[in-house]
Write a protein that holds these residues in place. Structure first.
Motif, short mmCIF file in Angstrom:
data_model
loop_
_atom_site.label_atom_id
_atom_site.label_comp_id
_atom_site.label_asym_id
_atom_site.label_seq_id
_atom_site.Cartn_x
_atom_site.Cartn_y
_atom_site.Cartn_z
N GLY A 31 0.82 -1.21 0.00
CA GLY A 31 0.00 0.00 0.00
C GLY A 31 0.85 1.26 0.00
O GLY A 31 0.53 2.24 -0.66
N VAL A 33 4.02 1.47 -1.12
CA VAL A 33 4.82 1.56 -2.34
C VAL A 33 3.94 1.94 -3.52
O VAL A 33 4.30 2.81 -4.33
N GLY A 34 2.78 1.33 -3.62
CA GLY A 34 1.86 1.68 -4.70
C GLY A 34 2.38 1.26 -6.06
O GLY A 34 3.09 0.26 -6.18
N GLY A 35 2.07 2.06 -7.07
CA GLY A 35 2.50 1.72 -8.42
C GLY A 35 1.94 0.38 -8.83
O GLY A 35 0.77 0.09 -8.63
N LYS A 36 2.80 -0.49 -9.38
CA LYS A 36 2.29 -1.77 -9.85
C LYS A 36 1.94 -2.69 -8.68
O LYS A 36 1.31 -3.73 -8.88
N ASP A 39 -2.08 -3.55 -7.23
CA ASP A 39 -2.93 -4.70 -7.56
C ASP A 39 -2.69 -5.84 -6.57
O ASP A 39 -3.61 -6.56 -6.19
N ALA A 121 -5.53 4.16 -11.16
CA ALA A 121 -6.13 3.13 -12.02
C ALA A 121 -6.59 1.94 -11.21
O ALA A 121 -6.83 0.88 -11.74
N PHE A 122 -6.73 2.12 -9.88
CA PHE A 122 -7.14 1.00 -9.05
C PHE A 122 -8.50 1.28 -8.41
O PHE A 122 -8.73 2.37 -7.88
N MET B 42 -5.67 6.07 -18.14
CA MET B 42 -4.95 5.08 -17.32
C MET B 42 -5.77 3.79 -17.27
O MET B 42 -5.23 2.69 -17.40
N GLY B 43 -7.07 3.95 -17.06
CA GLY B 43 -7.97 2.80 -17.01
C GLY B 43 -7.98 2.02 -18.31
O GLY B 43 -8.01 0.79 -18.32
N LYS B 46 -4.83 0.01 -18.51
CA LYS B 46 -4.90 -1.10 -17.56
C LYS B 46 -5.79 -2.22 -18.10
O LYS B 46 -5.45 -3.40 -18.02
N GLY B 135 2.83 0.57 -14.15
CA GLY B 135 3.12 0.55 -12.71
C GLY B 135 4.00 1.71 -12.32
O GLY B 135 3.75 2.40 -11.33
N SER B 138 1.95 4.95 -12.55
CA SER B 138 1.02 5.09 -11.41
C SER B 138 1.78 5.48 -10.15
O SER B 138 1.28 6.23 -9.32
N GLY B 139 2.99 4.95 -10.03
CA GLY B 139 3.80 5.28 -8.87
C GLY B 139 4.07 6.77 -8.78
O GLY B 139 4.06 7.34 -7.69
N LYS B 142 0.98 8.56 -7.57
CA LYS B 142 0.87 8.40 -6.12
C LYS B 142 1.87 9.29 -5.40
O LYS B 142 1.58 9.83 -4.35
#
Lengths: 230, 152
Positions: A31, A33-36, A39, A121-122, B42-43, B46, B135, B138-139, B142
């Motif tokens: 949680g 770190v996130g990114g990939k 998932d 995207a999550f 992004m979606g 994915k 990934g 997205s990082g 975040k």
């Protein structure tokens, strides 16, 4: 009562405990770190759903010291414990508070996580049940309570260290082997294979429910409603 | 290439005309629109990576859209005082965006770099590489959300 070697924690309780340790550590790290890894965070969350539900059922049908009724921390018991009057085996009343606190907080974390989103995207598998506004709010709560969870885990570990060094009670060994060397109560009974199967089935069902696999697929766009190619 | 040029032209035009005299409320709206539009893309990426039904063209479109927005100079929309105010909804921009400039500059630069890389990788058409880059990208989203976007 003479002290003797007793069977304290049954195997399913111990497996649950150490699996939960691994899963919570993995969930916290993924949680952050996130990114990939987000998932994986979701998948680990589903695993934690299964573990929690298993423990809830095991708290009803498991062996003696795994049962909630055996260690439920009533105010009377807590008072007795704090004044040194409490005698018993298994979770002491303060430890029991920690158990229920951790289980409760983890319960809130998985429930909010299942409907959360990360604005990237999550989306949690049950996001569609609550919609965007509530998802945002509950995501905020999920972030906030993550700190509370970490604090409670630190307290849990600190308490074990305290009992080990100050009270000279070895709490980790029974959680590994299941046996307590100088027990004063009876060995645990109950929690047979049938109870285990029931608990595992209910846990598996809850993971299925939480995964959202049962939710209707969004209907595929009918060919007539094809969108323009630009 | 032509369409990419046209897109960046349109974005540049919009950005420069917006920069001229954009009202705070509009600036917040443009910001939110930009991020919302990127979220759609992004979606899309994915879905292509996960669905087992990878559509190279679709991913290129989405990656190019994100790259264009990332390079549009959205910083111009962060007018002083717009840590408060309502665009499409109440802004979640935190005030340290304007004070912690060094860190903010770093997360923004990281994001633009990975968005550019995303477009490059998408053009290659390798689903696994795209997933990996998604990934990383997205990082960097975040990286900013954690420190500069208010939770609700």
């Amino acid at each position: 009562m003479n002290s003797k070697r007793i069977r304290l924690w049954d195997l399913p309780t111990r497996l649950f405990h150490w699996s939960l340790v691994l899963c919570v550590a993995a969930a916290v790290i993924s949680g952050q770190v996130g990114g990939k890894w987000i998932d994986w965070h979701g998948r680990i969350g589903l695993l934690i759903v299964g573990l929690l539900v298993f423990r809830l059922v095991w708290g009803l049908v498991g062996s003696t010291y795994a049962r909630f009724a055996q260690f439920f921390p009533t105010p009377g018991k807590i008072k007795a414990y704090l004044s040194g009057q409490w005698r018993g085996e298994g979770h002491n009343p303060l430890g029991a508070l920690s158990v229920f606190g951790l289980l409760g907080l983890l319960g809130v974390q998985v429930l909010t996580g299942l409907v959360a989103n990360d604005d990237i995207a999550f989306r949690g598998p049950l996001y569609d049940l609550v919609g965007n506004d509530w998802s945002n709010r509950l995501t905020g709560l999920h972030h906030l309570l993550a700190n509370g969870l970490i604090a409670l885990v630190v307290l849990h570990v600190a308490a074990i260290a305290f009992y080990g060094h100050v009270r000279k009670q070895k709490l980790i060994k029974p959680m590994l082997t299941g046996w307590k060397d100088e027990g004063e109560g009876e060995s645990a009974t109950g929690g047979g294979i049938l109870a285990l199967i029931v608990a595992l089935l209910i846990a598996a069902g809850s993971v299925y429910g939480a995964s959202g696999a049962w939710m209707p697929e969004p209907p595929p766009p009918p060919p007539a409603a094809e969108t323009p190619s630009w | 290439m032509k369409s990419k040029l046209l897109l960046s032209l349109v974005v540049a035009t919009l950005a420069s005309s917006a920069m001229a005299q954009v009202k705070p409320e509009d600036a917040i709206k443009f910001r939110q629109s930009g991020y919302g539009f990127m979220a759609w893309n992004m979606g899309r990426i994915k879905m292509n990576v996960e669905g087992g039904n990878y559509n190279k063209e679709e991913v290129i479109k989405a990656a190019n859209a994100i790259q264009a927005i990332a390079n549009s100079g959205m910083g111009a929309l962060y007018l002083p005082g717009t840590d408060k105010g309502k665009g499409w909804e109440e802004t979640r921009a935190k005030s340290n965006i304007w004070t912690d400039k060094e860190k903010m500059g770093k997360v923004a630069t990281d994001f633009v770099r990975e968005a550019n890389e995303m477009a490059k990788v998408a053009a290659g058409g390798d689903a696994a590489a795209v997933g990996n880059q998604l990934g990383k990208l997205s990082g960097t989203c975040k990286g900013c959300h954690d420190d500069f976007k208010a939770k609700r």
